[in-house]
Design a protein around this motif. Structure first.
Motif, PDB file in Angstrom:
ATOM      1  N   ILE A 124       0.839  -1.201   0.000  1.00 55.25           N
ATOM      2  CA  ILE A 124       0.000   0.000   0.000  1.00 55.25           C
ATOM      3  C   ILE A 124       0.875   1.253   0.000  1.00 55.25           C
ATOM      4  CG2 ILE A 124      -1.626   1.349   1.389  1.00 55.25           C
ATOM      5  CD1 ILE A 124      -2.854  -1.345   2.283  1.00 55.25           C
ATOM      6  N   TYR A 125       1.939   1.224   0.815  1.00 54.13           N
ATOM      7  CA  TYR A 125       2.875   2.355   0.875  1.00 54.13           C
ATOM      8  C   TYR A 125       3.553   2.577  -0.475  1.00 54.13           C
ATOM      9  CZ  TYR A 125       7.055   4.976   2.396  1.00 54.13           C
ATOM     10  OH  TYR A 125       8.059   5.902   2.544  1.00 54.13           O
ATOM     11  N   ALA A 126       3.993   1.487  -1.119  1.00 57.15           N
ATOM     12  CA  ALA A 126       4.595   1.598  -2.451  1.00 57.15           C
ATOM     13  C   ALA A 126       3.584   2.140  -3.455  1.00 57.15           C
ATOM     14  CB  ALA A 126       5.116   0.236  -2.909  1.00 57.15           C
ATOM     15  N   GLY A 127       2.336   1.732  -3.303  1.00 60.20           N
ATOM     16  CA  GLY A 127       1.276   2.226  -4.181  1.00 60.20           C
ATOM     17  C   GLY A 127       1.048   3.716  -4.020  1.00 60.20           C
ATOM     18  N   VAL A 128       1.096   4.202  -2.769  1.00 58.57           N
ATOM     19  CA  VAL A 128       0.914   5.635  -2.507  1.00 58.57           C
ATOM     20  C   VAL A 128       1.985   6.449  -3.231  1.00 58.57           C
ATOM     21  CG1 VAL A 128       1.008   7.418  -0.729  1.00 58.57           C
ATOM     22  CG2 VAL A 128      -0.251   5.317  -0.295  1.00 58.57           C
ATOM     23  N   SER A 129       3.230   6.004  -3.128  1.00 54.08           N
ATOM     24  CA  SER A 129       4.330   6.733  -3.772  1.00 54.08           C
ATOM     25  C   SER A 129       4.181   6.747  -5.283  1.00 54.08           C
ATOM     26  CB  SER A 129       5.674   6.088  -3.385  1.00 54.08           C
ATOM     27  OG  SER A 129       5.889   6.187  -1.996  1.00 54.08           O
ATOM     28  N   THR A 130       3.646   5.662  -5.837  1.00 57.31           N
ATOM     29  CA  THR A 130       3.505   5.565  -7.290  1.00 57.31           C
ATOM     30  C   THR A 130       2.373   6.431  -7.814  1.00 57.31           C
ATOM     31  OG1 THR A 130       4.355   3.299  -7.225  1.00 57.31           O
ATOM     32  CG2 THR A 130       3.203   3.976  -9.231  1.00 57.31           C
ATOM     33  N   ILE A 131       1.249   6.451  -7.092  1.00 61.50           N
ATOM     34  CA  ILE A 131       0.059   7.134  -7.612  1.00 61.50           C
ATOM     35  C   ILE A 131      -0.034   8.586  -7.178  1.00 61.50           C
ATOM     36  CG2 ILE A 131      -1.251   4.994  -7.666  1.00 61.50           C
ATOM     37  CD1 ILE A 131      -2.682   5.913  -5.152  1.00 61.50           C
ATOM     38  N   PHE A 132       0.923   9.061  -6.372  1.00 63.81           N
ATOM     39  CA  PHE A 132       0.803  10.435  -5.882  1.00 63.81           C
ATOM     40  C   PHE A 132       0.779  11.444  -7.019  1.00 63.81           C
ATOM     41  CE2 PHE A 132       1.966  14.276  -3.526  1.00 63.81           C
ATOM     42  CZ  PHE A 132       1.102  14.164  -2.449  1.00 63.81           C
ATOM     43  N   LEU A 133       1.365  11.068  -8.148  1.00 61.83           N
ATOM     44  CA  LEU A 133       1.338  11.962  -9.309  1.00 61.83           C
ATOM     45  C   LEU A 133      -0.087  12.267  -9.753  1.00 61.83           C
ATOM     46  CD1 LEU A 133       0.667  10.323 -12.259  1.00 61.83           C
ATOM     47  CD2 LEU A 133       2.777   9.186 -11.563  1.00 61.83           C
ATOM     48  N   SER A 134      -1.047  11.434  -9.340  1.00 67.79           N
ATOM     49  CA  SER A 134      -2.440  11.659  -9.717  1.00 67.79           C
ATOM     50  C   SER A 134      -2.991  12.957  -9.143  1.00 67.79           C
ATOM     51  CB  SER A 134      -3.312  10.492  -9.228  1.00 67.79           C
ATOM     52  OG  SER A 134      -2.847   9.256  -9.697  1.00 67.79           O
ATOM     53  N   TYR A 135      -2.392  13.447  -8.067  1.00 73.10           N
ATOM     54  CA  TYR A 135      -2.966  14.583  -7.348  1.00 73.10           C
ATOM     55  C   TYR A 135      -2.217  15.890  -7.564  1.00 73.10           C
ATOM     56  CZ  TYR A 135      -5.757  11.088  -4.918  1.00 73.10           C
ATOM     57  OH  TYR A 135      -6.639  10.075  -4.626  1.00 73.10           O
ATOM     58  N   ILE A 136      -1.482  15.997  -8.671  1.00 77.17           N
ATOM     59  CA  ILE A 136      -0.707  17.221  -8.893  1.00 77.17           C
ATOM     60  C   ILE A 136      -1.532  18.324  -9.542  1.00 77.17           C
ATOM     61  CG2 ILE A 136       1.447  15.930  -9.059  1.00 77.17           C
ATOM     62  CD1 ILE A 136       1.352  16.251 -12.064  1.00 77.17           C
ATOM     63  N   GLY A 137      -2.812  18.083  -9.762  1.00 77.03           N
ATOM     64  CA  GLY A 137      -3.643  19.047 -10.472  1.00 77.03           C
ATOM     65  C   GLY A 137      -3.743  20.391  -9.791  1.00 77.03           C
ATOM     66  N   PHE A 138      -3.816  20.401  -8.439  1.00 71.55           N
ATOM     67  CA  PHE A 138      -3.995  21.690  -7.771  1.00 71.55           C
ATOM     68  C   PHE A 138      -2.736  22.540  -7.871  1.00 71.55           C
ATOM     69  CE2 PHE A 138      -2.725  18.854  -4.252  1.00 71.55           C
ATOM     70  CZ  PHE A 138      -1.683  19.570  -3.695  1.00 71.55           C
ATOM     71  N   ASP A 139      -1.581  21.915  -8.082  1.00 69.92           N
ATOM     72  CA  ASP A 139      -0.371  22.698  -8.300  1.00 69.92           C
ATOM     73  C   ASP A 139      -0.434  23.438  -9.632  1.00 69.92           C
ATOM     74  OD1 ASP A 139       2.653  22.436  -9.643  1.00 69.92           O
ATOM     75  OD2 ASP A 139       2.596  23.249  -7.613  1.00 69.92           O
ATOM     76  N   SER A 140      -0.997  22.782 -10.647  1.00 72.03           N
ATOM     77  CA  SER A 140      -1.128  23.445 -11.951  1.00 72.03           C
ATOM     78  C   SER A 140      -2.094  24.619 -11.867  1.00 72.03           C
ATOM     79  CB  SER A 140      -1.597  22.440 -13.011  1.00 72.03           C
ATOM     80  OG  SER A 140      -2.900  21.979 -12.761  1.00 72.03           O
ATOM     81  N   ILE A 141      -3.091  24.537 -10.993  1.00 69.78           N
ATOM     82  CA  ILE A 141      -4.002  25.663 -10.773  1.00 69.78           C
ATOM     83  C   ILE A 141      -3.221  26.856 -10.223  1.00 69.78           C
ATOM     84  CG2 ILE A 141      -5.918  26.508  -9.359  1.00 69.78           C
ATOM     85  CD1 ILE A 141      -7.116  23.738  -9.449  1.00 69.78           C
ATOM     86  N   ALA A 142      -2.409  26.591  -9.195  1.00 70.34           N
ATOM     87  CA  ALA A 142      -1.679  27.671  -8.537  1.00 70.34           C
ATOM     88  C   ALA A 142      -0.729  28.380  -9.484  1.00 70.34           C
ATOM     89  CB  ALA A 142      -0.910  27.109  -7.335  1.00 70.34           C
ATOM     90  N   SER A 143      -0.178  27.668 -10.462  1.00 70.14           N
ATOM     91  CA  SER A 143       0.764  28.280 -11.394  1.00 70.14           C
ATOM     92  C   SER A 143       0.123  29.349 -12.257  1.00 70.14           C
ATOM     93  CB  SER A 143       1.386  27.206 -12.296  1.00 70.14           C
ATOM     94  OG  SER A 143       2.234  26.373 -11.556  1.00 70.14           O
ATOM     95  N   ASN A 144      -1.208  29.293 -12.386  1.00 72.98           N
ATOM     96  CA  ASN A 144      -1.914  30.263 -13.209  1.00 72.98           C
ATOM     97  C   ASN A 144      -2.629  31.330 -12.384  1.00 72.98           C
ATOM     98  OD1 ASN A 144      -1.745  29.020 -16.103  1.00 72.98           O
ATOM     99  ND2 ASN A 144      -2.305  27.312 -14.788  1.00 72.98           N
ATOM    100  N   SER A 145      -2.272  31.466 -11.109  1.00 75.50           N
ATOM    101  CA  SER A 145      -3.000  32.378 -10.231  1.00 75.50           C
ATOM    102  C   SER A 145      -2.872  33.838 -10.640  1.00 75.50           C
ATOM    103  CB  SER A 145      -2.543  32.196  -8.779  1.00 75.50           C
ATOM    104  OG  SER A 145      -1.150  32.407  -8.665  1.00 75.50           O
ATOM    105  N   ALA A 146      -1.799  34.200 -11.367  1.00 73.27           N
ATOM    106  CA  ALA A 146      -1.650  35.593 -11.826  1.00 73.27           C
ATOM    107  C   ALA A 146      -2.683  35.953 -12.878  1.00 73.27           C
ATOM    108  CB  ALA A 146      -0.241  35.808 -12.381  1.00 73.27           C
ATOM    109  N   GLU A 147      -3.364  34.947 -13.444  1.00 73.36           N
ATOM    110  CA  GLU A 147      -4.372  35.191 -14.476  1.00 73.36           C
ATOM    111  C   GLU A 147      -5.795  34.946 -13.961  1.00 73.36           C
ATOM    112  OE1 GLU A 147      -2.346  33.367 -18.316  1.00 73.36           O
ATOM    113  OE2 GLU A 147      -1.406  32.738 -16.452  1.00 73.36           O
ATOM    114  N   ALA A 148      -5.935  34.937 -12.631  1.00 73.30           N
ATOM    115  CA  ALA A 148      -7.232  34.671 -12.012  1.00 73.30           C
ATOM    116  C   ALA A 148      -8.011  35.955 -11.755  1.00 73.30           C
ATOM    117  CB  ALA A 148      -7.033  33.930 -10.696  1.00 73.30           C
TER     118      ALA A 148
END
Length: 481
Positions: A226-250
């Protein structure tokens, strides 16, 4: 060497970026990234390689850690709504050197994520056309060194199409993203409803398989799996970082950023859990080993060929939103490097449509090369490391941010709850997941950071500077070509 950047400097530099993005746009960008290639691939692959049916637990644990960090991101973005997200924030809070380290980590994330999504999208396109007897020659269907492949031509074409969409401008590209996200949510819901009718309870037993080592030496089953799975799938949750990168255009970033960041993470997590439960319930998890399009495969194996075709067709269109979001975020980060002269200043210029055109071309070219040449599984291993490093820095940055809010920095309209406990938990959770990455991912991360440090001391430290807000320096002002 490590002076902190003045808040007003970034506020002035980013003023030429058009403020057009709303909560709806950010939800679309976030969900477009979170519910991207990952939701149609990783639940099956992780279940087969690490967890069995308990892949659901891996997604929940990863979501909890991501949620802790998302609270920090929401407060940072509402107080410091700059292009470049964590790179710019850390430059203000900790100084330019540490900002560059975080930005360099994020750059790896975005470049690899673009290639990863393009490669996964290509696999789904090929799975979609295969029932019609259409098949590309191996030399054009697979990346270099895989099954006789030379270049994944579909991945190359896909990145080029997204670049064209982005050059239409934020307003038009966000409308395209909103439509595609809606279609993708429909595809996911159809899979959940139809797939649920084929669930067999025995496929969930044992829910947490007994631990043992895979042939390649990795852990399968038990809490280690399960721990190995968490490390592998964490890339699934990077979406909110991409939101923050565009905050100057909000529009009204103090409200739109927290709602977009937290809302997209909550909705995305619910869908990941449902898809994982249905997928491992339809077939025994071992059937998903080395399967880059398990959702379409599972539906076809159950006799739902037409449904599989429709779902995959919509999913393929929907995956474009992930590329739109990641390429937008990556280009804004590269633009930020040029804005601060950490890279040549031409990289930080805007064209006549107020778009960072040079930065867009850079991420396009790199995405085409990496997506067309490097294997899908290789790319998946490398994305999480840069994300997790940025998450750790942002969590730590909450402490000096709180001390400066209302003094030399604006008071954040959104305040992360349970301070100072949650930032510490966000840091520790990210560190634990980073520690669980395989040795190859850690090794490549070290090499990447060595390159970044060399660039900083050879170029960035000599050319970058943080002038006072009213300094008149034509070279550092945003110019419209």
């Amino acid at each position: 060497m490590n002076e902190k950047v003045d808040f007003h400097f970034y506020a002035q530099k980013d003023k030429s970026l058009e403020k057009t993005l709303t909560v709806k746009d950010f939800l679309a960008l976030g969900l477009g990234t979170i519910l991207s290639t990952s939701i149609f691939t990783l639940p099956g692959i992780v279940a087969a390689n690490y967890t069995g049916p308990s892949v659901v637990i891996s997604f929940i644990v990863a979501a909890i850690v991501a949620g802790l960090v998302a609270m920090n991101y929401a407060e940072m973005a509402s107080s410091l709504p700059f292009a470049g997200s964590a790179y710019s924030w850390i430059s203000v809070v900790f100084g330019k050197f540490w900002g560059w380290i975080v930005g360099w980590a994020l750059l790896a994330e975005y470049l690899i994520a673009v290639a990863f999504v393009a490669a996964g999208l290509s696999s789904n396109v090929q799975g979609l056309i295969s029932p019609f007897g259409l098949k590309l020659p191996n030399s054009l269907a697979f990346p270099l060194g895989t099954n006789g492949g030379v270049v994944d031509i579909i991945a190359v074409i896909i990145v080029a199409i997204v670049t064209f969409i982005l050059f239409l401008g934020d307003d038009k590209s966000s409308k395209v993203a909103n439509l595609l996200v809606a279609l993708k949510l429909i595809a996911i819901i159809v899979f959940i409803v139809v797939g649920a009718t084929a669930i067999k309870a025995q496929n969930y037993v044992p829910f947490i398989p007994k631990p043992h080592l895979n042939a390649n030496g990795t852990t399968f089953g038990g809490w280690g799996g399960i721990y190995a799975g968490v490390s592998t799938i964490f890339l699934s949750y990077i979406g909110f970082d991409s939101i923050a990168s565009n905050s100057a255009e909000a529009k009204n970033p103090q409200k739109t950023m927290p709602r977009g960041i937290i809302g997209s993470l909550i909705i995305g997590t619910i869908f990941f859990i449902l898809v994982s439960l249905v997928l491992v319930g339809m077939f025994k998890y071992t059937n998903y080993a080395n399967n880059a399009e398990p959702v379409g495969w599972a539906l076809r194996q159950q006799g739902h060929v037409i449904t599989a075709t429709v779902v995959q067709a919509i999913a393929v269109l929907g995956m474009f939103t992930a590329l739109i979001a990641m390429m937008m975020a990556g280009s804004r980060l590269i633009y930020s490097f040029g804005r601060d002269k950490m890279l040549p200043k031409q990289v930080g210029k805007l064209n006549k449509n107020h778009l960072p055109s040079v930065a867009l071309w850079i991420i396009t070219i790199v995405g085409i090369v990496m997506g067309g040449i490097f294997p899908f599984t290789f790319l998946a291993q490398l994305i999480s490391s840069g994300t997790l490093i940025a998450f750790m820095f942002v969590s730590l940055a909450m402490y000096p941010l709180r001390k400066r809010e209302g003094k030399d920095l604006p008071m954040a309209p959104f305040r992360a709850p349970f301070y100072p406990v949650f930032p510490a938990l966000g840091f520790l959770g990210s560190l634990a997941i980073f520690w669980g990455l395989d040795i190859e991912a850690k090794t490549y991360s070290v090499v990447w950071f060595i390159i970044g440090v060399i660039i900083y001391f050879v170029y960035g430290i000599k050319h970058s500077h943080a002038p006072i807000p009213d300094e008149k320096d034509a070279e550092t002002e945003q110019e419209v070509k």
